[in-house]
Design an enzyme around this catalytic site. Sequence first.
Site, mmCIF file in Angstrom:
data_model
loop_
_atom_site.group_PDB
_atom_site.id
_atom_site.type_symbol
_atom_site.label_atom_id
_atom_site.label_comp_id
_atom_site.label_asym_id
_atom_site.label_seq_id
_atom_site.Cartn_x
_atom_site.Cartn_y
_atom_site.Cartn_z
ATOM 1 N N HIS A 1 -1.953 2.982 -2.408
ATOM 2 C CA HIS A 1 -2.979 2.067 -1.863
ATOM 3 C C HIS A 1 -3.918 2.768 -0.882
ATOM 4 O O HIS A 1 -5.135 2.544 -0.910
ATOM 5 C CB HIS A 1 -2.288 0.860 -1.210
ATOM 6 C CG HIS A 1 -3.173 -0.330 -1.040
ATOM 7 N ND1 HIS A 1 -2.721 -1.608 -1.149
ATOM 8 C CD2 HIS A 1 -4.490 -0.447 -0.760
ATOM 9 C CE1 HIS A 1 -3.724 -2.458 -0.954
ATOM 10 N NE2 HIS A 1 -4.804 -1.770 -0.700
ATOM 11 N N ASP B 1 -6.374 -6.287 -11.162
ATOM 12 C CA ASP B 1 -5.931 -5.424 -10.058
ATOM 13 C C ASP B 1 -5.255 -6.261 -8.991
ATOM 14 O O ASP B 1 -5.779 -7.293 -8.565
ATOM 15 C CB ASP B 1 -7.158 -4.731 -9.455
ATOM 16 C CG ASP B 1 -6.827 -3.893 -8.230
ATOM 17 O OD1 ASP B 1 -6.513 -2.706 -8.403
ATOM 18 O OD2 ASP B 1 -6.887 -4.434 -7.104
ATOM 19 N N LYS C 1 -0.391 -1.628 -6.537
ATOM 20 C CA LYS C 1 -0.484 -0.490 -5.606
ATOM 21 C C LYS C 1 0.734 -0.399 -4.693
ATOM 22 O O LYS C 1 1.279 -1.420 -4.254
ATOM 23 C CB LYS C 1 -1.742 -0.623 -4.729
ATOM 24 C CG LYS C 1 -3.002 -0.962 -5.482
ATOM 25 C CD LYS C 1 -4.238 -0.940 -4.593
ATOM 26 C CE LYS C 1 -5.421 -1.573 -5.286
ATOM 27 N NZ LYS C 1 -5.481 -3.047 -5.192
ATOM 28 N N TYR D 1 -1.120 -7.466 -1.000
ATOM 29 C CA TYR D 1 -1.840 -8.748 -1.063
ATOM 30 C C TYR D 1 -0.878 -9.935 -1.010
ATOM 31 O O TYR D 1 -1.315 -11.079 -0.813
ATOM 32 C CB TYR D 1 -2.696 -8.853 -2.344
ATOM 33 C CG TYR D 1 -3.728 -7.772 -2.526
ATOM 34 C CD1 TYR D 1 -4.115 -6.941 -1.479
ATOM 35 C CD2 TYR D 1 -4.341 -7.580 -3.764
ATOM 36 C CE1 TYR D 1 -5.046 -5.938 -1.661
ATOM 37 C CE2 TYR D 1 -5.288 -6.583 -3.949
ATOM 38 C CZ TYR D 1 -5.627 -5.766 -2.904
ATOM 39 O OH TYR D 1 -6.562 -4.774 -3.096
HETATM 40 N N1 LIG Z 1 -8.224 -0.601 -2.450
HETATM 41 C C1 LIG Z 1 -8.552 -1.390 -1.457
HETATM 42 O O1 LIG Z 1 -8.266 -1.113 -0.294
HETATM 43 C C2 LIG Z 1 -9.296 -2.639 -1.749
HETATM 44 C C3 LIG Z 1 -9.971 -3.273 -0.707
HETATM 45 C C4 LIG Z 1 -10.666 -4.441 -1.012
HETATM 46 C C5 LIG Z 1 -10.657 -4.932 -2.306
HETATM 47 N N2 LIG Z 1 -9.959 -4.302 -3.296
HETATM 48 C C6 LIG Z 1 -9.890 -4.835 -4.677
HETATM 49 O O2 LIG Z 1 -11.187 -5.054 -5.149
HETATM 50 C C7 LIG Z 1 -11.342 -6.431 -5.542
HETATM 51 C C8 LIG Z 1 -12.769 -6.825 -5.393
HETATM 52 O O3 LIG Z 1 -13.203 -6.755 -4.039
HETATM 53 P P1 LIG Z 1 -14.119 -7.884 -3.429
HETATM 54 O O4 LIG Z 1 -13.346 -9.127 -3.344
HETATM 55 O O5 LIG Z 1 -14.727 -7.375 -2.192
HETATM 56 O O6 LIG Z 1 -15.225 -8.008 -4.593
HETATM 57 P P2 LIG Z 1 -16.693 -8.594 -4.694
HETATM 58 O O7 LIG Z 1 -16.798 -9.057 -6.089
HETATM 59 O O8 LIG Z 1 -17.664 -7.603 -4.151
HETATM 60 O O9 LIG Z 1 -16.770 -9.833 -3.680
HETATM 61 C C9 LIG Z 1 -16.100 -11.036 -3.925
HETATM 62 C C10 LIG Z 1 -16.855 -12.126 -3.170
HETATM 63 O O10 LIG Z 1 -18.095 -12.360 -3.841
HETATM 64 C C11 LIG Z 1 -18.171 -13.730 -4.208
HETATM 65 N N3 LIG Z 1 -18.715 -13.823 -5.571
HETATM 66 C C12 LIG Z 1 -18.071 -13.560 -6.732
HETATM 67 N N4 LIG Z 1 -18.885 -13.756 -7.767
HETATM 68 C C13 LIG Z 1 -20.062 -14.170 -7.272
HETATM 69 C C14 LIG Z 1 -21.276 -14.551 -7.863
HETATM 70 N N5 LIG Z 1 -21.441 -14.504 -9.176
HETATM 71 N N6 LIG Z 1 -22.298 -14.914 -7.047
HETATM 72 C C15 LIG Z 1 -22.141 -14.948 -5.706
HETATM 73 N N7 LIG Z 1 -21.001 -14.618 -5.087
HETATM 74 C C16 LIG Z 1 -19.966 -14.227 -5.862
HETATM 75 C C17 LIG Z 1 -16.770 -14.254 -4.170
HETATM 76 O O11 LIG Z 1 -16.803 -15.619 -3.869
HETATM 77 P P3 LIG Z 1 -15.971 -16.695 -4.764
HETATM 78 O O12 LIG Z 1 -14.547 -16.308 -4.603
HETATM 79 O O13 LIG Z 1 -16.323 -17.981 -4.123
HETATM 80 O O14 LIG Z 1 -16.424 -16.568 -6.171
HETATM 81 C C18 LIG Z 1 -16.132 -13.436 -3.076
HETATM 82 O O15 LIG Z 1 -16.421 -13.995 -1.812
HETATM 83 C C19 LIG Z 1 -10.288 -7.164 -4.702
HETATM 84 O O16 LIG Z 1 -9.902 -8.399 -5.228
HETATM 85 C C20 LIG Z 1 -9.155 -6.176 -4.756
HETATM 86 O O17 LIG Z 1 -8.470 -6.269 -5.997
HETATM 87 C C21 LIG Z 1 -9.303 -3.143 -3.031
#
Ligand SMILES: NC(=O)c1ccc[n+]([C@@H]2O[C@H](COP(=O)([O-])OP(=O)(O)OC[C@H]3O[C@@H](n4cnc5c(N)ncnc54)[C@H](OP(=O)(O)O)[C@@H]3O)[C@@H](O)[C@H]2O)c1
Length: 319
Positions: free
Chosen positions: A124, A57, A91, A62
Amino acid sequence: MTESPELQSSELRTKRIPLRHGAGQIPALGFGTLIPDAAITRSATKDAVASGFRHFDTAERYLTEREVGEGLQAGLAANGLAREDIFVTTKLWNTHHRPECVEPAFEASLDRLQLTYLDLYLIHTPFAFQPGDDFDPRDENGNVIYDRGVTLLDTWKAMESLVDRGKCGAIGLSDITLKELRPVYEAARIKPAVVQVEAHPYLPETELLEFCKEKGIVFLAFAPLGHGMKPGPLEDPVITAIAARVGKSPAQVLLAWAVQRGTALLTTARSAAHSQENFNISALPADALEEINRIEVRQRLNDVVNTGSPGFIPRAKSA
Ligand SMILES: NC(=O)c1ccc[n+]([C@@H]2O[C@H](COP(=O)([O-])OP(=O)(O)OC[C@H]3O[C@@H](n4cnc5c(N)ncnc54)[C@H](OP(=O)(O)O)[C@@H]3O)[C@@H](O)[C@H]2O)c1
């Protein structure tokens, strides 16, 4: 609400959900690329392919579609995979809601991603911003300048044309509430195939999930780990106790819960170690799923759904 806990581990990792309102199947385990650093975006995307992720995604907003495209090309080549083996979403940003802007924005994204088609294209957010090159148009008081001259349905019809012309397999919406989704669903000629919103045990969005299940829309959860924020779901005592009991990490517990309740998800990991950990999930027993469903903490971490402006609400975060 929760699907059969008898799912085998391997099935959980490779589960694909058929798109009732679009072409193909979306892998339940998705990799998000909202990573501010360009070089890390490239390496993390490549590493995620090697870890087993087949669903990616990104978004025009971004500003890393180019690096995601390079990471995907490198990942496919290194693992002997073809474009058809992966599912790619991007998006349409808020400044491109005018119908005449939709196809040019879509084509520009394809170009940056080095792709000839998309599996899924999402609006988006439901908020239209003033059209133009500035992704974040503001007035002299710092307030977002919204575009009142276009409706969400106008934009949706332009999205439908992309499907008609074979440019993408499916279309959907992101950062949308049930109240906003219903009228689009009712009026749409091509129904939304996917809805992407924040969801984790602190924001289960149960009513929206029920609606999606009833209408055959895939509910795609972002921030399933609570965006890695601490305190947050990763440190929740119910989650850490289940993790210790089943011999998995808190992250693996949260991701398994999301898949087992019937959603697809997007998780982000900058390091190969985290992306391997996040792909290596196993089914949780029914009592663990029920315990997670009973967590009462409620917390929205990203305010985009209320304003159209992206951003996690600042709070203490892990290193
Ligand atoms: N539609 C929207 O408006 C919107 C908004 C926000 C996000 N998104 C999408 O959703 C995706 C995911 O969102 P998110 O980044 O918030 O996801 P998330 O997986 O909830 O959080 C990612 C965070 O968790 C950490 N993490 C990952 N694996 C881990 C593990 N096994 N143990 C401990 N910490 C861990 C990562 O650190 P490290 O990087 O150090 O591993 C990062 O800081 C985004 O990349 C984007 O594509 C969409």
